[in-house]
Design a protein around this motif. Sequence first.
Motif, PDB file in Angstrom:
ATOM      1  N   CYS A   4      -0.882 113.465 -20.175  1.00  0.00           N
ATOM      2  CA  CYS A   4      -1.212 112.873 -19.061  1.00  0.00           C
ATOM      3  C   CYS A   4      -2.627 113.171 -18.312  1.00  0.00           C
ATOM      4  O   CYS A   4      -3.318 112.245 -17.901  1.00  0.00           O
ATOM      5  CB  CYS A   4      -0.340 113.088 -18.287  1.00  0.00           C
ATOM      6  N   LEU A  57      -5.215 110.138 -18.443  1.00  0.00           N
ATOM      7  CA  LEU A  57      -5.310 110.175 -16.311  1.00  0.00           C
ATOM      8  C   LEU A  57      -6.037 110.512 -15.827  1.00  0.00           C
ATOM      9  O   LEU A  57      -6.219 110.896 -14.411  1.00  0.00           O
ATOM     10  CB  LEU A  57      -4.000 109.969 -16.315  1.00  0.00           C
ATOM     11  N   THR A 104      -4.900 114.801 -11.738  1.00  0.00           N
ATOM     12  CA  THR A 104      -3.574 113.874 -11.763  1.00  0.00           C
ATOM     13  C   THR A 104      -2.664 113.996 -10.992  1.00  0.00           C
ATOM     14  O   THR A 104      -1.763 115.571 -12.200  1.00  0.00           O
ATOM     15  CB  THR A 104      -2.980 112.642 -13.565  1.00  0.00           C
TER      16      THR A 104
END
Length: 63
Positions: free
Chosen positions: A19, A23, A27
């Motif tokens: 992630c 991202l 994040t």
Amino acid sequence: MKSCTNCSKNLEKDEIALCKKLLGKKTKQFLCIECLGDYLNTDKELLLQKIEQFKEEGCTLFM
């Protein structure tokens, strides 16, 4: 321990790292591999391959 923002599943360290990698390091949204695949409109197998690729490249998020 962090859990998936979408389904509340407990996350593995590689899922958190993925992630952050995909991202952005800042994040606050962490998703399990299945929900991340849905979010990015891709399949779980490709994301698992990317984890292995990032590890082989020496990405520090996956250490």
